[in-house]
Design a protein around this motif. Structure first.
Motif, PDB file in Angstrom:
ATOM      1  N   LYS A 190      89.257  47.671  34.546  1.00 29.78           N
ATOM      2  CA  LYS A 190      88.839  49.225  34.592  1.00 29.78           C
ATOM      3  C   LYS A 190      89.321  50.240  35.521  1.00 29.78           C
ATOM      4  N   TYR A 191      89.400  49.658  36.981  1.00 26.22           N
ATOM      5  CA  TYR A 191      90.024  50.638  37.921  1.00 26.22           C
ATOM      6  C   TYR A 191      91.109  50.135  38.660  1.00 26.22           C
ATOM      7  N   SER A 192      92.300  49.671  37.899  1.00 19.95           N
ATOM      8  CA  SER A 192      93.332  48.752  38.367  1.00 19.95           C
ATOM      9  C   SER A 192      93.954  49.708  39.668  1.00 19.95           C
ATOM     10  N   GLU A 193      93.822  51.003  39.868  1.00 21.47           N
ATOM     11  CA  GLU A 193      94.251  51.771  41.079  1.00 21.47           C
ATOM     12  C   GLU A 193      93.603  51.429  42.184  1.00 21.47           C
ATOM     13  N   LEU A 194      92.176  50.680  41.897  1.00 22.10           N
ATOM     14  CA  LEU A 194      91.604  50.558  43.363  1.00 22.10           C
ATOM     15  C   LEU A 194      91.916  49.044  43.862  1.00 22.10           C
ATOM     16  N   GLU A 195      93.143  48.588  43.260  1.00 20.48           N
ATOM     17  CA  GLU A 195      93.326  46.978  43.836  1.00 20.48           C
ATOM     18  C   GLU A 195      93.463  46.890  45.267  1.00 20.48           C
ATOM     19  N   HIS A 196      94.073  47.880  45.811  1.00 20.25           N
ATOM     20  CA  HIS A 196      94.215  47.775  47.399  1.00 20.25           C
ATOM     21  C   HIS A 196      93.033  47.974  48.102  1.00 20.25           C
ATOM     22  N   LYS A 197      91.746  48.290  47.589  1.00 26.96           N
ATOM     23  CA  LYS A 197      90.695  48.480  48.369  1.00 26.96           C
ATOM     24  C   LYS A 197      89.631  47.223  48.239  1.00 26.96           C
ATOM     25  N   ILE A 198      89.828  46.418  47.443  1.00 28.22           N
ATOM     26  CA  ILE A 198      89.003  45.463  46.875  1.00 28.22           C
ATOM     27  C   ILE A 198      89.093  44.119  47.557  1.00 28.22           C
ATOM     28  N   ILE A 199      88.038  43.672  47.810  1.00 27.01           N
ATOM     29  CA  ILE A 199      87.882  42.136  48.774  1.00 27.01           C
ATOM     30  C   ILE A 199      86.716  41.390  48.015  1.00 27.01           C
ATOM     31  N   VAL A 200      86.586  39.976  48.014  1.00 24.32           N
ATOM     32  CA  VAL A 200      85.724  39.253  47.642  1.00 24.32           C
ATOM     33  C   VAL A 200      84.802  38.671  48.957  1.00 24.32           C
ATOM     34  N   ILE A 201      83.508  38.914  48.641  1.00 22.71           N
ATOM     35  CA  ILE A 201      82.421  38.161  49.620  1.00 22.71           C
ATOM     36  C   ILE A 201      81.345  37.835  48.589  1.00 22.71           C
ATOM     37  N   GLU A 202      81.228  36.515  48.632  1.00 23.19           N
ATOM     38  CA  GLU A 202      80.113  35.853  47.798  1.00 23.19           C
ATOM     39  C   GLU A 202      78.758  36.115  48.402  1.00 23.19           C
ATOM     40  N   ASN A 203      77.884  36.405  47.296  1.00 21.02           N
ATOM     41  CA  ASN A 203      76.403  36.354  47.670  1.00 21.02           C
ATOM     42  C   ASN A 203      75.948  35.337  48.853  1.00 21.02           C
ATOM     43  N   ILE A 204      75.329  35.460  49.833  1.00 23.32           N
ATOM     44  CA  ILE A 204      74.920  34.580  50.975  1.00 23.32           C
ATOM     45  C   ILE A 204      73.851  33.972  50.372  1.00 23.32           C
ATOM     46  N   THR A 205      73.981  32.553  50.332  1.00 22.31           N
ATOM     47  CA  THR A 205      72.842  31.507  49.946  1.00 22.31           C
ATOM     48  C   THR A 205      72.289  30.945  51.286  1.00 22.31           C
ATOM     49  N   SER A 206      71.122  30.562  51.156  1.00 25.28           N
ATOM     50  CA  SER A 206      70.305  29.687  52.207  1.00 25.28           C
ATOM     51  C   SER A 206      69.584  28.488  51.523  1.00 25.28           C
ATOM     52  N   PRO A 207      70.482  27.324  51.361  1.00 26.46           N
ATOM     53  CA  PRO A 207      69.808  26.212  50.727  1.00 26.46           C
ATOM     54  C   PRO A 207      68.476  26.084  51.361  1.00 26.46           C
ATOM     55  N   ASP A 208      68.281  25.752  52.601  1.00 24.22           N
ATOM     56  CA  ASP A 208      66.972  25.363  53.411  1.00 24.22           C
ATOM     57  C   ASP A 208      65.776  26.262  53.122  1.00 24.22           C
ATOM     58  N   PHE A 209      66.125  27.675  52.963  1.00 27.42           N
ATOM     59  CA  PHE A 209      65.047  28.422  52.607  1.00 27.42           C
ATOM     60  C   PHE A 209      64.520  28.244  51.199  1.00 27.42           C
ATOM     61  N   ILE A 210      65.569  28.086  50.154  1.00 24.08           N
ATOM     62  CA  ILE A 210      65.208  27.926  48.889  1.00 24.08           C
ATOM     63  C   ILE A 210      64.515  26.743  48.598  1.00 24.08           C
ATOM     64  N   ARG A 211      64.895  25.510  49.188  1.00 27.19           N
ATOM     65  CA  ARG A 211      64.103  24.287  49.253  1.00 27.19           C
ATOM     66  C   ARG A 211      62.741  24.306  49.641  1.00 27.19           C
ATOM     67  N   LYS A 212      62.778  25.061  50.857  1.00 26.52           N
ATOM     68  CA  LYS A 212      61.322  25.249  51.324  1.00 26.52           C
ATOM     69  C   LYS A 212      60.372  26.180  50.483  1.00 26.52           C
ATOM     70  N   MET A 213      60.801  27.154  50.132  1.00 21.45           N
ATOM     71  CA  MET A 213      60.088  27.918  48.943  1.00 21.45           C
ATOM     72  C   MET A 213      59.658  27.056  47.723  1.00 21.45           C
ATOM     73  N   ALA A 214      60.564  26.453  47.375  1.00 20.34           N
ATOM     74  CA  ALA A 214      60.531  25.599  46.045  1.00 20.34           C
ATOM     75  C   ALA A 214      59.187  24.714  46.191  1.00 20.34           C
ATOM     76  N   ASN A 215      58.775  24.286  47.475  1.00 18.89           N
ATOM     77  CA  ASN A 215      57.503  23.261  47.471  1.00 18.89           C
ATOM     78  C   ASN A 215      56.358  24.085  47.986  1.00 18.89           C
ATOM     79  N   GLU A 216      56.438  25.636  47.845  1.00 22.02           N
ATOM     80  CA  GLU A 216      55.247  26.146  47.922  1.00 22.02           C
ATOM     81  C   GLU A 216      54.160  26.149  46.910  1.00 22.02           C
ATOM     82  N   GLU A 217      52.920  26.083  47.076  1.00 15.77           N
ATOM     83  CA  GLU A 217      52.009  26.018  45.940  1.00 15.77           C
ATOM     84  C   GLU A 217      51.675  27.274  45.398  1.00 15.77           C
TER      85      GLU A 217
END
Length: 398
Positions: A190-217
């Motif tokens: 959609k915005y091909s003219e902006l190619e020089h500006k764009i980079i990829v940074i994936e969403n930060i995930t925290s497996p320890d936090f997610i597993r800990k929260m999954a065990n909450e009652e």
């Protein structure tokens, strides 16, 4: 120490908000002083914001973007209220002419465009200002910073926006961050003219936090449900395709699959329509809406299958979280799907249609060996990626 501003709307329950929480949790506060600008201090995730972040005070005019038009007028923000009314009328009119299924994105563009003259600037100057959620007009027009960065979380090739208006905004940023390669590629269609500006940074995930929260009652009806249990965690909106999920479950029930229960964690504007569909198809006992849950992970943990029936995504945070919990995952073949899972390895990609969703579930229901293989592959994969922040630090310090 560099001064960083990060701006977003609020901390309501959602994938973007969860990714922001994770990023702030992993930030290097020895090198960077971070101010967080939330247009409104509301949402169940407010208490999860890192205490190392300086949360700026609310500015009344900006809180209106998380209020109704009537609330805005009641607050005597007449200029902004009128902007909201005009944007709604204009977007509805254009949407009708163009036959746009979801004119909300265009309406949001207009809302900011019309409201900008009534919004105050921020006095402090920053080394870097980050706008974490589109539309990015606040950082583009109301913040002074030596460098400006805008984040994109969705598939822009599928949404209706005014490209020329958007380009004026994007050109005020030095860098644009996409959360996946596929998200970047769809943006550039959609915005091909902006190619020089764009980079990829994936969403930060925290497996320890997610597993800990999954065990909450939590109060969880899934625990005592002995049926085959599907879970989806998503906003109830057109993009997430929950209406297609209801229709797919109807197809499965018509074929005799009566022991499937589909639990949906989330809330949103499509809820009345989805409830009507559930009632129409007599699925009240099979498709259960659990509403907004601050902690969705105990529900994911109880699932036999996690399904993401979306029409489009940038990179669904919830899919990665289900993988961290070693759940077999099925997603629809939206444009960015291949960057989300490795098909038949740590996830199953099915056709983006009601029939495709139903067929995919039927296949995985009838073939526990495939589910087990997907689960085992997720279990042996390290999904932690706090190193992704190094890319942001490089951009900040460049």
């Amino acid at each position: 120490m560099k001064n960083i501003l990060i701006a977003s709307f609020d901390m309501e329950v959602g994938g973007v908000e969860r990714s922001l929480i994770s990023m702030l949790e992993n930030f290097d506060y020895q090198k960077y002083a971070v101010d967080l600008m939330l247009y409104r201090h509301q949402g169940d995730f407010m208490n999860l914001v890192s205490d190392q972040v300086n949360l700026l005070d609310e500015i009344p005019k900006y809180t209106t973007f998380r209020k109704s038009i009537s609330e805005t007028l009641k607050d005597r923000q007449y200029g902004i209220g009128l902007s909201r009314i005009l944007s709604k009328m204009n977007a509805h009119f254009v949407g009708k002419i163009k036959g746009v299924a979801e004119p909300g994105y265009y309406q949001m563009q207009l809302m900011w465009k019309y409201a900008l003259p009534f919004l105050p600037k921020i006095d402090k100057e920053y080394d870097v200002a980050v706008s974490y959620l589109w539309p990015h007009y606040f950082v583009a027009d109301k913040v002074r910073a030596r460098k400006k960065i805008a984040w994109i979380h969705t598939d822009y090739s599928t949404i209706e926006t005014d490209i020329n208006t958007d380009l004026k905004m994007w050109n005020k940023f030095d860098h644009i961050v996409a959360v996946s390669e596929a998200c970047k590629n769809s943006f550039l269609k959609k915005y091909s003219e902006l190619e020089h500006k764009i980079i990829v940074i994936e969403n930060i995930t925290s497996p320890d936090f997610i597993r800990k929260m999954a065990n909450e009652e939590v109060e969880n009806p899934m625990v005592s449900d002995n049926r085959f249990k599907i879970v989806t965690v998503a906003r109830l909106s057109h993009a997430k395709g929950i209406d297609n999920a209801v229709k797919a479950l109807k197809r499965l029930k018509d074929k005799g699959y009566n022991d499937i229960a589909w639990y949906v964690v989330g809330y949103g504007g499509d809820e009345p329509m989805i409830k009507d569909l559930i009632k129409k198809f007599k699925l009240e006992d099979n498709l259960i809406l659990l509403g907004k849950q601050t902690n969705p992970y105990p529900y994911m943990k109880e699932a036999d299958l996690y399904v993401q029936p979306s029409r489009y995504e940038g990179k669904a945070v919830t899919v990665g979280e289900a993988q961290i919990l070693s759940k077999p995952v099925m997603i629809t073949n939206y444009i960015t799907a291949a960057s989300q899972v490795k098909d038949r390895v740590d996830g199953y990609i099915t056709d983006l249609s009601v029939e495709g969703i139903a067929d995919g579930i039927e296949k995985l229901y009838k073939t526990p060996t495939i589910r087990e293989q997907l689960s085992n592959n997720c279990n042996s994969t390290d999904y932690s990626n706090s190193y992704e922040l190094n890319k942001l630090y490089s951009v900040i310090n460049d």
